[in-house]
Design a protein around this motif. Structure first.
Motif, PDB file in Angstrom:
ATOM      1  N   LYS A  26      29.951 -59.935  -9.066  1.00  0.00           N
ATOM      2  CA  LYS A  26      28.492 -60.092  -9.134  1.00  0.00           C
ATOM      3  C   LYS A  26      27.818 -58.809  -9.607  1.00  0.00           C
ATOM      4  O   LYS A  26      26.917 -58.839 -10.449  1.00  0.00           O
ATOM      5  CB  LYS A  26      27.949 -60.509  -7.774  1.00  0.00           C
ATOM      6  CG  LYS A  26      28.144 -61.980  -7.452  1.00  0.00           C
ATOM      7  CD  LYS A  26      27.347 -62.381  -6.228  1.00  0.00           C
ATOM      8  CE  LYS A  26      27.406 -63.874  -6.002  1.00  0.00           C
ATOM      9  NZ  LYS A  26      26.579 -64.294  -4.845  1.00  0.00           N
ATOM     10  N   ALA A 310      26.476 -58.087  -0.046  1.00  0.00           N
ATOM     11  CA  ALA A 310      25.896 -59.427  -0.139  1.00  0.00           C
ATOM     12  C   ALA A 310      24.405 -59.397   0.194  1.00  0.00           C
ATOM     13  O   ALA A 310      23.598 -60.072  -0.457  1.00  0.00           O
ATOM     14  CB  ALA A 310      26.632 -60.376   0.800  1.00  0.00           C
ATOM     15  N   ALA A 311      24.033 -58.613   1.205  1.00  0.00           N
ATOM     16  CA  ALA A 311      22.617 -58.511   1.579  1.00  0.00           C
ATOM     17  C   ALA A 311      21.806 -57.882   0.463  1.00  0.00           C
ATOM     18  O   ALA A 311      20.682 -58.326   0.163  1.00  0.00           O
ATOM     19  CB  ALA A 311      22.482 -57.706   2.872  1.00  0.00           C
ATOM     20  N   ASP A 313      22.547 -57.940  -2.731  1.00  0.00           N
ATOM     21  CA  ASP A 313      22.491 -58.918  -3.814  1.00  0.00           C
ATOM     22  C   ASP A 313      21.352 -59.901  -3.578  1.00  0.00           C
ATOM     23  O   ASP A 313      20.557 -60.198  -4.489  1.00  0.00           O
ATOM     24  CB  ASP A 313      23.830 -59.650  -3.905  1.00  0.00           C
ATOM     25  CG  ASP A 313      23.862 -60.654  -5.050  1.00  0.00           C
ATOM     26  OD1 ASP A 313      23.151 -60.429  -6.047  1.00  0.00           O
ATOM     27  OD2 ASP A 313      24.590 -61.654  -4.949  1.00  0.00           O
ATOM     28  N   ASN A 314      21.226 -60.405  -2.347  1.00  0.00           N
ATOM     29  CA  ASN A 314      20.145 -61.345  -2.031  1.00  0.00           C
ATOM     30  C   ASN A 314      18.776 -60.670  -2.125  1.00  0.00           C
ATOM     31  O   ASN A 314      17.808 -61.264  -2.618  1.00  0.00           O
ATOM     32  CB  ASN A 314      20.354 -61.917  -0.626  1.00  0.00           C
ATOM     33  CG  ASN A 314      21.595 -62.785  -0.545  1.00  0.00           C
ATOM     34  OD1 ASN A 314      21.994 -63.394  -1.538  1.00  0.00           O
ATOM     35  ND2 ASN A 314      22.222 -62.840   0.619  1.00  0.00           N
ATOM     36  N   ALA A 317      17.872 -60.188  -5.766  1.00  0.00           N
ATOM     37  CA  ALA A 317      17.582 -61.479  -6.390  1.00  0.00           C
ATOM     38  C   ALA A 317      16.176 -61.953  -6.022  1.00  0.00           C
ATOM     39  O   ALA A 317      15.428 -62.442  -6.879  1.00  0.00           O
ATOM     40  CB  ALA A 317      18.622 -62.507  -5.956  1.00  0.00           C
ATOM     41  N   ARG A 318      15.802 -61.787  -4.752  1.00  0.00           N
ATOM     42  CA  ARG A 318      14.451 -62.181  -4.335  1.00  0.00           C
ATOM     43  C   ARG A 318      13.401 -61.302  -4.997  1.00  0.00           C
ATOM     44  O   ARG A 318      12.334 -61.777  -5.385  1.00  0.00           O
ATOM     45  CB  ARG A 318      14.317 -62.076  -2.819  1.00  0.00           C
ATOM     46  CG  ARG A 318      15.115 -63.125  -2.053  1.00  0.00           C
ATOM     47  CD  ARG A 318      14.630 -63.227  -0.621  1.00  0.00           C
ATOM     48  NE  ARG A 318      14.736 -61.954   0.077  1.00  0.00           N
ATOM     49  CZ  ARG A 318      15.802 -61.554   0.762  1.00  0.00           C
ATOM     50  NH1 ARG A 318      16.875 -62.357   0.824  1.00  0.00           N
ATOM     51  NH2 ARG A 318      15.831 -60.391   1.378  1.00  0.00           N
ATOM     52  N   GLU A 321      12.812 -62.567  -8.456  1.00  0.00           N
ATOM     53  CA  GLU A 321      12.044 -63.807  -8.458  1.00  0.00           C
ATOM     54  C   GLU A 321      10.558 -63.535  -8.259  1.00  0.00           C
ATOM     55  O   GLU A 321       9.703 -64.169  -8.887  1.00  0.00           O
ATOM     56  CB  GLU A 321      12.560 -64.742  -7.366  1.00  0.00           C
ATOM     57  CG  GLU A 321      13.964 -65.297  -7.647  1.00  0.00           C
ATOM     58  CD  GLU A 321      14.492 -66.112  -6.490  1.00  0.00           C
ATOM     59  OE1 GLU A 321      13.780 -66.218  -5.460  1.00  0.00           O
ATOM     60  OE2 GLU A 321      15.615 -66.650  -6.600  1.00  0.00           O
TER      61      GLU A 321
END
Length: 323
Positions: A26, A310-311, A313-314, A317-318, A321
């Motif tokens: 990722k 992972a946190a 990445d989220n 991503a937010r 957006e």
């Protein structure tokens, strides 16, 4: 020509096989998207370099770099392209192609790679936007050359748009450029994986890691950082972020590229060498330290680091957006 087709196909296959099993896929795809978009912008005759797109992606202006044109938005199609790369529907991109695009009668006589490039050639003659060059990763996937679109392989040649029939030299240039892009992307994947392992060793060696795992996880996705930008993303003070940067630089995980006391900026060592901020290492690569012994405590450290990644990445991503 046959040798060039075989070499480019093999380089793409090696990259595709490695990315499928990589623990940093990722993070790598984010960097690869910036690289691929930079190549597409250059084919659109935009006067930008790869470091400029990385700077834009990391939301950090590098001192000394010429400003990007202000009268047009170079990155207006980036979000659309990234969404298409992450789309699970394999037919959506193909359905958006103009109906005039198709395989000629002699298509079966050519290798799948040539047929994928010919699709881009046809699209570039119809669509004069950057999306023509950004379509190559999807064309490679549809021809079975990769399992999923690899954004670093965006590209083509200006001859595809300007000439009704590109000559052999034009095709050779495209094939060699594609082989080079795949080879560089594989080298950067290896460097990112090594950075990931070095980050785990650095965390395990710390008596009190504190927020260091969070910073090292952020570096995977944002290779260009400053204490100010990291402090904002990690919700901490600038002074605390500066101390974390010093620890990461001491461990060899970051390189300062500004050499000043305030508003300092840091880059990962591999990209610092690629972009000319440090001299690339010559000779044999340094031998990697042996793997750390596996035990329950270290497994918990590594799991926590993966959770941090992972946190992040989220979170990023937010943030994209919302923007």
């Amino acid at each position: 020509m046959v040798t060039a087709i075989a070499a480019a196909t093999a380089a793409i296959a090696r990259l595709d096989a490695r990315i499928i099993v990589s623990p940093v896929a990722k993070a790598w795809s984010t960097r690869a998207a910036w690289s691929g978009y930079a190549r597409a912008l250059q084919l659109q005759s935009a006067e930008v370099e790869e470091i400029d797109v990385f700077s834009w992606g990391c939301d950090l202006k590098i001192p000394g770099r010429p400003p990007l044109p202000s009268h047009l938005d170079l990155f207006d199609r980036f979000a659309e392209w990234r969404a298409a790369l992450q789309d699970d529907d394999r037919l959506r991109w193909r359905d958006r192609l103009p109906t005039a695009i198709g395989d000629p009668a002699t298509a079966t006589e050519h290798a799948p790679l040539v047929r994928a490039l010919d699709t881009v050639r046809q699209l570039a003659r119809i669509d004069h936007s950057i999306m023509a060059w950004l379509s190559l990763p999807f064309a490679l996937r549809d021809r079975g050359l990769v399992a999923s679109p690899l954004p670093c392989l965006a590209g083509g040649a200006k001859a595809f748009r300007l000439k009704p029939r590109p000559n052999d030299d034009d095709w050779l240039a495209v094939l060699r450029a594609l082989e080079s892009a795949a080879t560089i992307a594989l080298q950067r994947l290896h460097s990112l994986e090594r950075h990931y392992r070095d980050a785990q060793r650095a965390i395990a060696a710390e008596y009190r890691p504190g927020a260091l795992p969070a910073l090292l996880a952020l570096i995977q996705y944002r290779p260009l950082l400053s204490p100010q930008s990291a402090a904002e993303l990690l919700c901490m003070s600038i002074a605390g972020a500066s101390k974390l940067f010093e620890r990461a630089a001491t461990a060899g995980l970051l390189v300062e590229i500004t050499q000043r006391r305030s508003w300092r900026q840091f880059l990962t060592p591999d990209l610092a060498a690629d972009f000319g901020y440090v001299r690339p290492k010559r000779g044999r690569p340094a031998k990697e330290p042996p793997p750390l012994p596996v035990d329950r405590d270290l497994a918990a450290v590594f799991d926590a680091f993966d959770t941090e990644m992972a946190a992040l990445d989220n979170l990023l991503a937010r943030k994209c957006e919302l923007n």
